[in-house]
Scaffold this motif. Structure first.
Motif, PDB file in Angstrom:
ATOM      1  N   ASN A  55     112.298  22.900  15.464  1.00 21.74           N
ATOM      2  CA  ASN A  55     111.625  21.680  15.023  1.00 21.74           C
ATOM      3  C   ASN A  55     112.531  20.491  15.294  1.00 21.74           C
ATOM      4  O   ASN A  55     113.752  20.582  15.125  1.00 21.74           O
ATOM      5  N   PRO A  56     111.956  19.381  15.695  1.00 16.93           N
ATOM      6  CA  PRO A  56     112.795  18.201  15.924  1.00 16.93           C
ATOM      7  C   PRO A  56     113.386  17.719  14.603  1.00 16.93           C
ATOM      8  O   PRO A  56     112.818  17.915  13.536  1.00 16.93           O
ATOM      9  N   LYS A  57     114.532  17.099  14.722  1.00 14.33           N
ATOM     10  CA  LYS A  57     115.175  16.552  13.533  1.00 14.33           C
ATOM     11  C   LYS A  57     114.329  15.403  13.004  1.00 14.33           C
ATOM     12  O   LYS A  57     113.735  14.644  13.778  1.00 14.33           O
ATOM     13  N   PRO A  58     114.273  15.253  11.683  1.00  8.79           N
ATOM     14  CA  PRO A  58     113.519  14.125  11.132  1.00  8.79           C
ATOM     15  C   PRO A  58     114.184  12.800  11.512  1.00  8.79           C
ATOM     16  O   PRO A  58     115.392  12.745  11.755  1.00  8.79           O
ATOM     17  N   ASP A  59     113.387  11.766  11.593  1.00  4.98           N
ATOM     18  CA  ASP A  59     113.875  10.435  11.930  1.00  4.98           C
ATOM     19  C   ASP A  59     114.685   9.901  10.753  1.00  4.98           C
ATOM     20  O   ASP A  59     114.133   9.539   9.723  1.00  4.98           O
ATOM     21  N   ASP A  60     116.000   9.871  10.893  1.00  4.38           N
ATOM     22  CA  ASP A  60     116.879   9.393   9.820  1.00  4.38           C
ATOM     23  C   ASP A  60     117.450   8.042  10.215  1.00  4.38           C
ATOM     24  O   ASP A  60     118.374   7.949  11.008  1.00  4.38           O
ATOM     25  N   ARG A  61     116.863   7.002   9.670  1.00  7.36           N
ATOM     26  CA  ARG A  61     117.289   5.640   9.981  1.00  7.36           C
ATOM     27  C   ARG A  61     118.195   5.074   8.899  1.00  7.36           C
ATOM     28  O   ARG A  61     118.513   3.891   8.913  1.00  7.36           O
ATOM     29  N   SER A  62     118.635   5.904   7.982  1.00  6.78           N
ATOM     30  CA  SER A  62     119.354   5.421   6.805  1.00  6.78           C
ATOM     31  C   SER A  62     120.653   4.692   7.136  1.00  6.78           C
ATOM     32  O   SER A  62     121.066   3.809   6.390  1.00  6.78           O
ATOM     33  N   ASP A  63     121.289   5.031   8.257  1.00 10.95           N
ATOM     34  CA  ASP A  63     122.555   4.367   8.580  1.00 10.95           C
ATOM     35  C   ASP A  63     122.489   3.585   9.891  1.00 10.95           C
ATOM     36  O   ASP A  63     123.516   3.243  10.463  1.00 10.95           O
ATOM     37  N   ASN A  64     121.290   3.268  10.354  1.00 11.62           N
ATOM     38  CA  ASN A  64     121.142   2.536  11.613  1.00 11.62           C
ATOM     39  C   ASN A  64     121.808   1.165  11.582  1.00 11.62           C
ATOM     40  O   ASN A  64     122.419   0.751  12.560  1.00 11.62           O
ATOM     41  N   VAL A  65     121.694   0.457  10.460  1.00  4.75           N
ATOM     42  CA  VAL A  65     122.286  -0.882  10.376  1.00  4.75           C
ATOM     43  C   VAL A  65     123.792  -0.792  10.592  1.00  4.75           C
ATOM     44  O   VAL A  65     124.372  -1.546  11.383  1.00  4.75           O
TER      45      VAL A  65
END
Length: 80
Positions: A5-15
């Motif tokens: 399964n693809p990894k979930p979209d984790d945008r928590s540290d994008n900034v």
């Protein structure tokens, strides 16, 4: 053959990642400007052109930082 399964979209540290990328790119611009002192002709023109592209990238990254910060403020964590 098994499919993962693809990894979930984790945008928590994008900034934070984008801010680091901006700082690294600024450092690359500064280093290139220092070496430009020893360059001539085509090499100097190539350095200038690359630094212009870097500056455009910085502007894009800063826009993305704003978008990501707004998404974070509006409650988007990216974790599914």
């Amino acid at each position: 053959m098994t499919h993962k399964n693809p990894k979930p979209d984790d945008r928590s540290d994008n900034v934070e990642k984008l801010r680091d990328m901006v700082q690294n790119t600024i450092g690359n611009i500064e280093a290139a400007e220092e070496t430009m002192v020893f360059a001539e002709g085509k090499e100097q023109a190539a350095i200038k052109a690359k630094n212009e592209r870097r500056k455009e990238s910085i502007a894009s990254m800063r826009n993305e930082i704003e978008d990501e910060a707004a998404a974070r403020k509006n409650g988007y964590s990216g974790n599914k």
